[in-house]
Design an enzyme around this catalytic site. Structure first.
Site, PDB file in Angstrom:
ATOM      1  N   ASP A 166      40.406  33.044  29.508  1.00 29.03           N
ATOM      2  CA  ASP A 166      38.767  33.351  29.241  1.00 29.03           C
ATOM      3  C   ASP A 166      38.779  31.533  27.674  1.00 29.03           C
ATOM      4  O   ASP A 166      37.851  32.439  26.701  1.00 29.03           O
ATOM      5  CB  ASP A 166      38.499  34.111  28.445  1.00 29.03           C
ATOM      6  CG  ASP A 166      38.722  34.993  29.960  1.00 29.03           C
ATOM      7  OD1 ASP A 166      37.464  35.286  30.815  1.00 29.03           O
ATOM      8  OD2 ASP A 166      39.114  36.712  29.526  1.00 29.03           O
ATOM      9  N   HIS A 175      23.969  18.419  81.796  1.00 27.29           N
ATOM     10  CA  HIS A 175      23.111  16.931  81.213  1.00 27.29           C
ATOM     11  C   HIS A 175      23.150  16.141  82.491  1.00 27.29           C
ATOM     12  O   HIS A 175      21.887  16.090  83.121  1.00 27.29           O
ATOM     13  CB  HIS A 175      24.535  15.895  80.492  1.00 27.29           C
ATOM     14  CG  HIS A 175      24.143  14.281  80.908  1.00 27.29           C
ATOM     15  ND1 HIS A 175      24.504  13.994  79.512  1.00 27.29           N
ATOM     16  CD2 HIS A 175      24.201  13.921  81.660  1.00 27.29           C
ATOM     17  CE1 HIS A 175      23.456  12.604  79.514  1.00 27.29           C
ATOM     18  NE2 HIS A 175      23.722  12.453  80.940  1.00 27.29           N
ATOM     19  N   GLU A 176      23.724  16.190  83.604  1.00 31.43           N
ATOM     20  CA  GLU A 176      23.048  15.771  85.215  1.00 31.43           C
ATOM     21  C   GLU A 176      21.924  16.535  85.673  1.00 31.43           C
ATOM     22  O   GLU A 176      21.887  16.452  85.900  1.00 31.43           O
ATOM     23  CB  GLU A 176      24.023  15.922  85.600  1.00 31.43           C
ATOM     24  CG  GLU A 176      25.217  14.730  85.962  1.00 31.43           C
ATOM     25  CD  GLU A 176      24.923  13.245  84.949  1.00 31.43           C
ATOM     26  OE1 GLU A 176      24.533  13.214  85.699  1.00 31.43           O
ATOM     27  OE2 GLU A 176      25.731  12.321  84.692  1.00 31.43           O
ATOM     28  N   HIS A 221      18.502  15.172  84.407  1.00 33.00           N
ATOM     29  CA  HIS A 221      18.453  14.095  84.901  1.00 33.00           C
ATOM     30  C   HIS A 221      17.353  14.733  86.281  1.00 33.00           C
ATOM     31  O   HIS A 221      16.412  14.301  86.681  1.00 33.00           O
ATOM     32  CB  HIS A 221      18.673  13.305  85.190  1.00 33.00           C
ATOM     33  CG  HIS A 221      20.090  12.715  83.961  1.00 33.00           C
ATOM     34  ND1 HIS A 221      19.521  11.646  83.175  1.00 33.00           N
ATOM     35  CD2 HIS A 221      20.903  12.192  83.430  1.00 33.00           C
ATOM     36  CE1 HIS A 221      19.946  11.534  82.588  1.00 33.00           C
ATOM     37  NE2 HIS A 221      20.890  11.613  82.239  1.00 33.00           N
TER      38      HIS A 221
END
Length: 418
Positions: free
Chosen positions: A217, A21-22, A25
């Site tokens: 059935d 994530h970082e 950036h």
């Protein structure tokens, strides 16, 4: 050992996700010529670092995330930096709006790309749970349609247990019941669904033959079944001896429990699953406030609801269970869900999340545009100091919620394989 290994692996996977994530950036900021001075994995004291160009890279002692330092995220931050005239043109807030938006959104986009890639691999090559399989299971519980087990499993039987000639036949099997029979009555008492079947059978006396009526059935048939005694675990962790007849909820054998789409169809299926996960994430976010009382009650000793939020601690414990029971597909699916959630949550228009910074940047642009249309002077940048009380309030609320979930995950964790 497998449980502990799973916890460590899942926690490590979360750390890698946050680090990426970082990294998102940092890479986009550098691509736009912004000044990036630091990129670290973890917080606290520095364990190791190295400098390459103008950026210091390193690892810190507390592995609970990471951070990247982009100079001049706000005009206030620029004032605290000693910058050359050339570097002043490179600070974050002076860059075009679209570039700032890309940099701020890059963290969440990284989570989305990572989750999509992992999900595509699961869907295309490993397989994911077939929704039709779950629907068949639910329908069988609504009508007490059963699968008949061949034998009585021993007390130490695991998930891979299969019957052999040495095992005692299960009562329902021995009586002549078949897979797909719908039980309508036991010992003269009406049965309408799986819950009522369990309730009625549990009250029987092991060893005493009873009459079981089924619909097969379109016709009703009756069998003489002798229940056996089995040990079951209750919700409070204690055990008791109850009667059982050797049936489980019926699953249509024509339905494959796992779907493998292949690499081409997997792209479309992954996109479809992603849309479903986004929708469910927004629904979960809307319900988040209502989950606080049940979380508190679970800490005080009440049963922990399965739909209550979990922290990183709880998610790691679930990952440990999945590894312990060799459920690797579930392990990676949990990682997918977590990455989508983090990506979406981070884009909420609240400080200190990235979505809050994006919202402010676009608010500034709209405000300046409106001022120009009215022939008024540009109001300039938003004063972040005035937003600090709101920012601190959000931090306190999120911190309190995180503490609540961590406490619940420690004293009353959610478990899957109970």
């Amino acid at each position: 050992m497998a449980y502990t290994t799973g916890i460590v692996l899942f926690a490590l996977a979360i750390l890698i996700s946050v680090s990426l994530h970082e990294l998102g950036h940092m890479l986009t900021a550098k691509a736009f010529g912004m000044k990036v001075t630091r990129y670290f994995v973890g917080f606290g004291p520095t364990l190791w670092s190295t400098r390459k160009g103008e950026t210091e890279y390193g690892v810190k002692g507390i592995p609970l995330g990471g951070f990247v330092k982009i100079v001049g995220m706000t005009p206030l931050e620029e004032e605290d930096e000693e910058l050359t005239e050339k570097d002043k043109k490179r600070v974050f807030w002076r860059k075009p709006l679209w570039q700032r938006t890309v940099v701020l959104a890059a963290g969440s986009v990284t989570h989305f790309v990572l989750a999509f890639a992992v999900l595509w691999i699961l869907v295309s090559f490993i397989g994911v749970a077939n929704p039709a399989f779950a629907e068949s299971y639910e329908r069988s519980q609504e009508s007490a349609t059963v699968d008949v087990t061949d034998c009585i499993p021993p007390e130490d039987a695991d998930l891979d247990f299969t019957c052999s000639a040495a095992d005692q036949p299960a009562p329902a099997f021995d009586a002549g019941m078949l897979d797909g029979d719908e039980i309508t009555a036991v010992a003269g008492r009406e049965v309408t669904d799986w819950g009522s079947l369990i309730a009625v059978v549990s009250e029987l006396e092991p060893g005493e033959t009873v009459e079981v009526t089924v619909a097969r059935d379109g016709t009703a048939e009756t069998f003489q079944v002798t229940p056996y005694e089995a040990e079951v675990e209750l919700e409070d962790g204690t055990t008791e001896q109850v009667a059982r007849i050797g049936v489980t909820p019926w699953i249509d054998p024509a339905i494959d429990p796992v779907m493998v789409a292949g690499p081409v169809q997997g792209v479309g299926d992954t996109a479809s699953y992603t849309g479903d996960m986004f929708r469910e994430t927004f629904i979960a976010l809307g319900k988040l406030p209502s989950k606080i009382p049940p979380l508190w009650d679970s800490i005080m000793g009440a049963e922990r609801a399965e739909d209550t939020p979990v922290s990183v601690v709880g998610a790691s414990r679930l990952g440990g269970e999945m590894v312990q029971y060799d459920q690797w597909a579930m392990f990676f699916m949990l990682l997918v869900v977590l990455n989508y959630f983090i990506g979406i949550f981070n884009l909420l228009p609240l400080l200190p999340m990235d979505g809050g910074h994006i919202a402010i940047a676009w608010y500034e642009r709209v405000r300046s545009w409106l001022a120009a249309k009215r022939g008024m002077p540009d109001p300039g940048r938003v004063d972040y100091l005035k937003l600090m009380p709101l920012t601190y309030a959000v931090i306190i609320l999120l911190g309190g919620f995180m503490l609540l979930t961590i406490t619940a995950d420690i004293v009353n964790p959610i478990t899957i394989f109970n």
